[in-house]
Design an enzyme around this catalytic site. Structure first.
Site, PDB file in Angstrom:
ATOM      1  N   PHE A 208       0.784  -1.031   0.012  1.00 22.71           N
ATOM      2  CA  PHE A 208       0.054  -0.231  -0.188  1.00 22.71           C
ATOM      3  C   PHE A 208       0.951   1.378  -0.067  1.00 22.71           C
ATOM      4  CE2 PHE A 208      -2.389   2.746   3.129  1.00 22.71           C
ATOM      5  CZ  PHE A 208      -2.611   3.594   2.406  1.00 22.71           C
TER       6      PHE A 208
ATOM      7  N   TYR B 241       2.758  -4.308  18.396  1.00 26.49           N
ATOM      8  CA  TYR B 241       3.314  -3.704  17.362  1.00 26.49           C
ATOM      9  C   TYR B 241       3.905  -2.142  17.498  1.00 26.49           C
ATOM     10  CZ  TYR B 241       2.478  -0.811  13.283  1.00 26.49           C
ATOM     11  OH  TYR B 241       2.651   0.102  11.937  1.00 26.49           O
TER      12      TYR B 241
ATOM     13  N   PHE C 217     -15.703  -0.422  16.560  1.00 32.09           N
ATOM     14  CA  PHE C 217     -15.339  -1.102  17.912  1.00 32.09           C
ATOM     15  C   PHE C 217     -15.210   0.146  18.710  1.00 32.09           C
ATOM     16  CE2 PHE C 217     -13.631  -3.980  14.737  1.00 32.09           C
ATOM     17  CZ  PHE C 217     -13.928  -5.281  15.370  1.00 32.09           C
TER      18      PHE C 217
END
Length: 309
Positions: free
Chosen positions: A12, A144, A204
């Site tokens: 991307f 991460y 969420f």
């Protein structure tokens, strides 16, 4: 002509960086990508040197760098999902830390001048103040974020020990064409995909959490500027503005003339509540500033998808 190797260059963000490099017209461009998430259709194979290789395989990546002998490496290849880093901490370490160490080690052994590294706002964790500047305490809320920060420290050490220059770019939430459903800006792709299909979108949390979304073309330009500017510096790459997830949903649904209401799910582990980054340091040291606001970027995506007529 100087040579630039882009890891994850078929992905991307990486593919947009490749486009920007080619538009500059002064670089020979190489791409290394194992296509785990990237796609060769994202890159012009007739204009670049492409290597199907995996950064986690030391000998494989070293062979690529020995062959291409880049002056610069723009390191984008990564495991980019916060949720996946929580569920599979070993995989996150293997790709983001071990893979990056393979890049750093080969770079210093092959006289690479500089590494431009894609880091993340995730290194900060939940902000103590907004906008978050580069002096903000580091407190990752996910593996991460921790893996990205670990590589930052390795780059600083590699500079002191081996003299390899670096620029670290801490991205806010990147979005744009060719984006998948993962990563920090993946919510944009999910919303666009679902709303285009008239499907219900899941949010969420309560949707009041804020993000600093930055268009991928602005991120690509920051990487190009970092090749020659901002040596041995850490900078945020952001718009320095906030939008709630609910506002993002409403903006996209209005562009599609879609009145469907979202459904709300429990907050995910590792997700940050609010985030906006100061980009003043990037403006100063990279001679860069964002061009696109959220509305303009979203319209470009939807117009490109040939949905709005």
């Amino acid at each position: 002509m100087e040579k630039v190797l882009v890891t994850g260059g078929a992905g991307f963000i990486g593919s947009h960086i490749v486009e920007e490099l080619l538009d500059e017209g002064i670089y020979k461009v190489g791409v290394v990508d194992n296509l785990s998430t990237g796609d060769v259709s994202n890159i012009p194979l007739n204009k670049i040197t492409y290597y199907n290789a995996d950064i986690t395989r030391e000998k494989e990546i070293n062979k690529v760098i020995q062959e291409f002998l880049p002056d610069f490496i723009i390191h984008q290849a990564a495991q980019v999902s916060v949720a996946e880093s929580v569920s599979n901490i070993i995989k996150d370490e293997e790709i983001n830390i071990r893979g990056s160490l393979n890049i750093i080690e080969s770079a210093r052994n092959n006289n690479v001048k500089k590494i431009v590294f894609a880091s993340s706002a995730a290194v900060y964790g939940n902000p103590k103040y907004l906008p978050v500047d580069e002096e903000h305490p580091i407190n990752p809320a996910s593996p991460y974020g921790l893996s990205k920060y670990t590589v930052e420290k390795y780059l600083e050490l590699a500079n002191r020990l081996y003299g390899v220059k670096y620029t670290i770019l801490r991205y806010s939430n990147v979005y744009g064409p060719r984006q998948g459903m993962k990563g920090e800006g993946g919510v944009v792709s999910i919303f666009v995909d679902k709303l285009a299909k008239k499907e219900t979108v899941a949010i969420f949390g309560d949707g009041k959490q804020t993000r600093d979304f930055i268009y991928v073309k602005d991120v690509a330009k920051a990487n190009i500027n970092a090749l020659k500017n901002g040596d041995n510096t850490v900078v945020n790459i952001s718009t320095m503005s906030q939008i709630t997830i609910n506002e993002l949903y409403n903006t996209i649904s209005n562009l599609y003339n879609n009145n469907n209401k979202p459904s709300y799910l429990e907050t995910r582990n590792g997700d940050i509540v609010d985030s906006t980054l100061s980009n003043k340091k990037a403006q100063k040291y990279l001679e860069w500033h964002p061009v696109f606001n959220v509305q303009g970027g979203l319209f470009n995506i939807i117009e490109g998808n040939a949905v709005l007529k």
